[in-house]
Design a protein around this motif. Structure first.
Motif, mmCIF file in Angstrom:
data_model
loop_
_atom_site.group_PDB
_atom_site.id
_atom_site.type_symbol
_atom_site.label_atom_id
_atom_site.label_comp_id
_atom_site.label_asym_id
_atom_site.label_seq_id
_atom_site.Cartn_x
_atom_site.Cartn_y
_atom_site.Cartn_z
ATOM 1 N N GLY A 88 0.827 -1.190 0.000
ATOM 2 C CA GLY A 88 0.000 0.000 0.000
ATOM 3 C C GLY A 88 0.871 1.253 0.000
ATOM 4 O O GLY A 88 2.099 1.182 0.137
ATOM 5 N N SER A 118 -10.108 0.431 -3.689
ATOM 6 C CA SER A 118 -8.754 0.321 -3.150
ATOM 7 C C SER A 118 -8.238 1.625 -2.560
ATOM 8 O O SER A 118 -7.204 1.645 -1.906
ATOM 9 C CB SER A 118 -7.783 -0.125 -4.250
ATOM 10 O OG SER A 118 -7.563 0.928 -5.181
ATOM 11 N N ASN A 149 -3.881 4.156 -0.615
ATOM 12 C CA ASN A 149 -4.174 3.221 -1.693
ATOM 13 C C ASN A 149 -3.566 1.874 -1.326
ATOM 14 O O ASN A 149 -2.336 1.737 -1.258
ATOM 15 C CB ASN A 149 -3.594 3.722 -3.023
ATOM 16 C CG ASN A 149 -4.043 2.883 -4.207
ATOM 17 O OD1 ASN A 149 -4.750 1.876 -4.044
ATOM 18 N ND2 ASN A 149 -3.645 3.280 -5.398
ATOM 19 N N ARG A 150 -4.422 0.882 -1.092
ATOM 20 C CA ARG A 150 -3.903 -0.431 -0.711
ATOM 21 C C ARG A 150 -3.345 -1.182 -1.912
ATOM 22 O O ARG A 150 -2.558 -2.120 -1.755
ATOM 23 C CB ARG A 150 -4.984 -1.266 -0.014
ATOM 24 C CG ARG A 150 -6.213 -1.568 -0.827
ATOM 25 C CD ARG A 150 -7.192 -2.443 -0.027
ATOM 26 N NE ARG A 150 -8.464 -2.607 -0.692
ATOM 27 C CZ ARG A 150 -8.698 -3.472 -1.677
ATOM 28 N NH1 ARG A 150 -7.730 -4.262 -2.085
ATOM 29 N NH2 ARG A 150 -9.903 -3.543 -2.229
ATOM 30 N N GLU A 151 -3.731 -0.790 -3.138
ATOM 31 C CA GLU A 151 -3.221 -1.445 -4.343
ATOM 32 C C GLU A 151 -1.995 -0.674 -4.858
ATOM 33 O O GLU A 151 -2.018 -0.046 -5.917
ATOM 34 C CB GLU A 151 -4.312 -1.534 -5.409
ATOM 35 C CG GLU A 151 -5.444 -2.474 -5.012
ATOM 36 C CD GLU A 151 -6.396 -2.761 -6.149
ATOM 37 O OE1 GLU A 151 -6.580 -1.876 -7.009
ATOM 38 O OE2 GLU A 151 -6.954 -3.866 -6.184
#
Length: 436
Positions: A88, A118, A149-151
């Motif tokens: 992330g 995300s 943002n985890r993606e």
């Protein structure tokens, strides 16, 4: 000129663009590929020759949002296990209006691209610490606002280049380094037709197709067309050493990026180092000169002062101070520690931060693949596929945004400040490698 699977292809440059292109061309079945660089792969002059690089999808430009999402899916493939870490990313600003707008547009583009789940707008200590408890002691955290943002995450950059180059070699790509791999110019006939590439050994390397993927060195290699189109700049980085206990405490943190201060990553357990970059608009080195033979006009432009040539340079004192300011604000418990393995990292900017992937304006068999503009490495798994498309004449690789010439200057708000100093003016002249 037609292109067949056994056509000879010469790639100049074994960095991010060159290595990815070699891999994808070999994957497509091309059997006569040579990649040259003055260094063995991966080129230590490449911006990608590094401990880690950010893998992100946040862009104010829709094109790169889509490309970055494609690249992220590629990074998730098994071949990148142990190299890509989806930790992330927290991207914040301390209040700069342009940075706020940049983050807003990035958020909107991800929502349009179907990645809204995300990403989250965050503001203040409570919301930020929820995603990174290690930031609880950061100074001024209440003033931060931005995106979670985890993606996203980071990749071990040097290992990624090594893996792709080794796989390319396994598929038949030949790599040449040293004087035979060091381009010095183009060999032209009396009608200005391209006959080959001159190298430092005195030889002329000939091929049916050529791809120039030399990053920051590009303006100096083709000054007649690139010295006014690209701007080579460098950024600075350093590391702090952590104990085993501290490594465990900071393991798995998201990439922490404050647009006014800089960014950092989780520590590397192998080297026990934590990399930190300060935020500033970059340095240049205006030592390049080109005189137009027809008009007599002289152009002075920036060329790289690579760490491989000047290992004693380190980084300017003011850059080290910027890194220390980041540490004092973000992880004050590490303040006062020595900065180790400090060096510069060279990139080449286009006026609008779009890549330059297009045919040479005069030599149809020479493809330009450069202008990384500081945001190329995250595309490593896929960018060579687009460059291969460009070589084959496909519109997918020959995007209008990547075309040669006619670019308008657009400020890159991810690089705060406007003064681009010459690095020779701010280096300590007492250092052995300075050669001022």
């Amino acid at each position: 000129m037609s292109l067949s699977k056994d056509s000879s292809i010469l790639i100049i440059g074994a960095g991010t663009f060159g290595t990815s292109t070699a891999f994808h061309l070999a994957k497509r079945g091309y059997t006569n590929i040579v990649c040259i660089d003055r260094h063995p792969w991966p080129s230590q002059d490449s911006a990608g020759y590094d401990l880690n690089k950010i893998i992100r999808t946040e862009y104010e430009e829709e094109l790169y949002t889509e490309l970055a999402l494609e690249a992220l899916n590629a990074w998730r493939q098994p071949m990148w296990n142990g190299i890509f870490y989806e930790t992330g990313r927290i991207t914040t600003t301390s209040g700069d209006p342009d940075a706020v707008q940049n983050l807003k547009e990035s958020y909107e583009n991800l929502c349009k691209a179907g990645a809204a789940k995300s990403i989250e707008l965050i503001e203040g200590k409570e919301q930020i610490v929820k995603h990174c408890p290690q930031l609880a002691g950061a100074v001024g955290l209440e003033e931060w606002k931005g995106l979670w943002n985890r993606e996203a995450g980071w990749a071990h950059a040097r290992k990624a280049l090594e893996k792709l180059a080794a796989e390319s070699e396994r598929m038949g790509v030949r790599f040449i380094s040293g004087r035979r791999g060091t381009m010095t110019g183009l060999e032209l006939d009396t009608n200005n037709m391209l006959l080959g590439v001159k190298v430092a050994s005195g030889e002329i390397l000939r091929a049916e197709r050529y791809i120039l993927s030399t990053g920051a060195a590009s303006p100096g290699l083709l000054p007649d067309i690139l010295s006014t189109q690209l701007w080579s700049k460098c950024w600075t980085l350093a590391h702090v050493a952590l104990s085993e206990e501290e490594i465990a405490q900071w393991k798995g943190i998201p990439v922490i990026d404050n647009m006014e201060l800089g960014f950092t990553f989780e520590p590397d357990p192998e080297t026990k180092l934590m990399k930190i970059c300060n935020a500033f608009p970059g340095y240049q080195c205006r030592q390049g000169e080109y005189t137009d033979l027809k008009t007599g006009k002289k152009t002075i432009f920036s060329i790289p002062r690579y760490a491989s040539d000047y290992p004693e340079d380190g980084i300017p004192t003011e850059a080290a101070d910027g890194i220390r300011r980041f540490i004092a604000a973000v992880m004050p418990q590490f303040s006062g520690r020595p900065l180790v393995e400090a060096r510069v990292c060279w990139c080449t900017d286009s006026p609008d931060s779009h890549y330059l992937i297009d045919k040479h304006p005069r030599h149809e068999n020479l493809l330009l693949a450069t202008g990384d503009s500081g945001h190329a490495f995250k595309m490593l798994p896929i960018i060579g596929d687009y460059i291969a498309d460009a070589l084959e004449g496909s519109e997918r690789g020959l995007k209008k945004q990547w075309s040669y010439g006619g670019r308008k200057e657009i400020r890159n708000v991810t690089r705060p400040g406007t003064e681009i100093k010459d690095i020779r003016d701010v280096l300590d002249p007492s250092r052995k490698g300075a050669k001022l």
